[in-house]
Design an enzyme around this catalytic site. Structure first.
Site, mmCIF file in Angstrom:
data_model
loop_
_atom_site.group_PDB
_atom_site.id
_atom_site.type_symbol
_atom_site.label_atom_id
_atom_site.label_comp_id
_atom_site.label_asym_id
_atom_site.label_seq_id
_atom_site.Cartn_x
_atom_site.Cartn_y
_atom_site.Cartn_z
ATOM 1 N N GLY A 185 71.579 -28.941 -74.698
ATOM 2 C CA GLY A 185 70.814 -28.696 -73.483
ATOM 3 C C GLY A 185 70.555 -29.970 -72.688
ATOM 4 O O GLY A 185 70.663 -29.979 -71.463
ATOM 5 N N GLN A 211 66.011 -21.838 -73.534
ATOM 6 C CA GLN A 211 65.102 -21.002 -74.325
ATOM 7 C C GLN A 211 65.344 -19.514 -74.127
ATOM 8 O O GLN A 211 64.976 -18.706 -74.963
ATOM 9 C CB GLN A 211 63.640 -21.339 -73.990
ATOM 10 C CG GLN A 211 63.195 -22.701 -74.482
ATOM 11 C CD GLN A 211 63.111 -22.789 -76.007
ATOM 12 O OE1 GLN A 211 63.097 -21.791 -76.716
ATOM 13 N NE2 GLN A 211 63.070 -24.013 -76.528
ATOM 14 N N HIS A 221 71.609 -24.925 -80.865
ATOM 15 C CA HIS A 221 70.635 -24.839 -81.961
ATOM 16 C C HIS A 221 69.431 -23.967 -81.622
ATOM 17 O O HIS A 221 68.546 -23.772 -82.452
ATOM 18 C CB HIS A 221 70.219 -26.233 -82.455
ATOM 19 C CG HIS A 221 69.276 -26.990 -81.573
ATOM 20 N ND1 HIS A 221 67.934 -27.056 -81.827
ATOM 21 C CD2 HIS A 221 69.490 -27.741 -80.473
ATOM 22 C CE1 HIS A 221 67.350 -27.830 -80.904
ATOM 23 N NE2 HIS A 221 68.282 -28.244 -80.068
ATOM 24 N N CYS A 232 60.183 -31.683 -79.467
ATOM 25 C CA CYS A 232 60.901 -32.870 -79.002
ATOM 26 C C CYS A 232 59.927 -34.029 -78.818
ATOM 27 O O CYS A 232 60.303 -35.181 -78.875
ATOM 28 C CB CYS A 232 61.603 -32.597 -77.678
ATOM 29 S SG CYS A 232 62.341 -30.974 -77.588
#
Ligand SMILES: Cc1ncc(COP(=O)(O)O)c(C=O)c1O
Length: 401
Positions: A74, A191, A213, A336
């Site tokens: 992403g 998402q 992922h 993150c």
């Protein structure tokens, strides 16, 4: 790990487990060790793996296979669109005078850091950037958006769904408005993909970013949708891979894994309903059985798996650690940025106070989450919250004040 301890995963927005299908397919994919660019026998198998994955993924989002660029995830996809368009409008061949004049970029105030920080980078390079405010309900300030949109706008970038609260944004409407002034539209769909059906044709977006992922595939993989007719400069200069749009020998293993994971998404609409039933049950019980809890953006259209809670007077980090000891993995903000004691910038941008943001917990369930796990989690949460609130009161730090 303690072998008797049972682990429960309520953090699917941070990452998803690698599906059994992907795990089983990996040995065969890894055995296709040739270079997909080779025209001899060794290149044929990896080339086929990549071609098949491209087709499955394109079909899944209603795109053409040639509109898919494989990336490392992403963040790279987001960087490619923003930096790539900025560069292309400045240096690309055949760029019209109208486009060369477009130096204004817009995104929501709650984007992932891979968009926010890239926007800051563009600003340093001379672009004008506006951040569209988002209210407490997670809704975008449409008045701000429309009044700042102009014939100088190059690109609008708004995520399909927010990673922390799960709120959904009106992508189709935003893209239409951006197009009306000649601007392009990008959505970070990281998402959304794998949680709800997604149709780039119907949304009429120019670019969309995806990450492996987040849909039960492996890390360091992803892709970017670039609508036919649009161009961006390559982020990675090198060979002619991905039709000159992303240099570097293809990650056959990762791309093959994306294809296998995408195949499973044919059931995404049914899975979404199951997730929503379980998430709503979880929220209902938490609200009924624990005092002073609110669901952030609870009334707004949201991802079916996400629940962002504020538990008044209980520190999110402490709650996370206490639940972890009992085997429950949750999050207090975007993973993150974990390790960062500052409250979540997304929640602050939505107008929550620092205290509220610090008292927040993000729960994100997945395809394998069971009712029994949810029931067990609620009991654990009740115990943890009660203990921490009692401790606070003992220290004279009543959460009611
Ligand atoms: C909304 C959103 N965009 C982008 C990313 C980055 O994706 P990746 O980890 O594949 O770089 C994430 C990861 O958390 C995300 O939630």
């Amino acid at each position: 790990m303690n072998s008797t301890k049972v682990f429960h995963y309520f953090d699917h927005n941070a990452t998803t487990p690698v599906s059994r299908e992907v795990q089983e397919a990996l040995p065969e994919i890894v055995s296709a060790w040739g270079n997909a660019s080779s025209i001899h026998w060794a290149g044929r198998q990896p080339k086929n793996i990549i071609r098949d994955a491209r087709k499955i993924i394109a079909d899944n989002i209603h795109a053409h296979p040639l509109e898919i660029i494989f990336t490392s995830g992403g963040s790279e996809s987001n960087n490619t669109v923003l930096k790539g368009l900025f560069d292309y409008y400045q240096t690309g061949p055949f760029v019209s005078a109208d486009k060369k004049h477009r130096n204004h970029y817009m995104c929501s105030a709650v984007e992932h850091p891979s968009v926010m920080k890239t926007m800051e980078h563009l600003k340093a390079l001379g672009a004008e950037v506006d951040y569209i405010p988002v209210n407490r309900k997670g809704e975008l300030d449409m008045e701000f958006f429309e009044s700042h949109l102009s014939e100088r706008t190059a690109l609008v970038s708004v995520m399909s769904a927010n990673n922390e609260t799960g709120t959904l944004f009106p992508i189709k409407e935003l893209a239409k408005k951006a197009h009306a002034v000649g601007a392009l539209f990008h959505t970070d769909a990281v998402q959304m993909f794998g949680k709800l059906p997604l149709n780039v044709r119907d949304l009429d977006v120019d670019f969309a970013s995806f990450s492996g992922h987040k849909f039960y595939s492996v890390k360091g993989t992803g892709f970017l949708y670039v609508k036919k007719g649009n161009n961006v400069s390559s982020l990675i200069h090198g060979g002619a891979q991905e039709r000159h749009r992303r240099g570097g020998t293809e990650n056959t293993l990762g791309i093959g894994a994306l294809g296998v994971a995408a195949r499973r998404l044919s059931t995404v609409a049914e899975k979404a309903k199951e997730l929503q039933t379980l998430r709503d049950y979880m929220e209902k019980r938490i609200l009924a059985e624990i005092a002073d809890v609110t669901v952030t953006a609870g009334e707004t259209a949201r991802l079916p798996n996400t629940s962002s809670l504020i538990l008044q007077g209980v520190d999110g980090e402490t709650m996370l650690m206490s639940l972890d000891i009992q085997g429950y993995a949750v999050s207090t903000g975007a993973a993150c940025s974990s390790g960062n004691p500052e409250p979540s910038p997304v929640l602050l941008a939505m107008g929550l106070t620092r205290a509220e943001a610090q008292n927040s917990l993000r729960l994100s369930i997945g395809w394998e989450t069971t009712l029994a796990e949810v029931d067990g989690f609620i009991e654990a949460l009740k115990t943890v919250v009660q203990r921490l609130r009692t401790l606070n009161e003992g220290e004279g730090d009543s959460y009611h004040v």
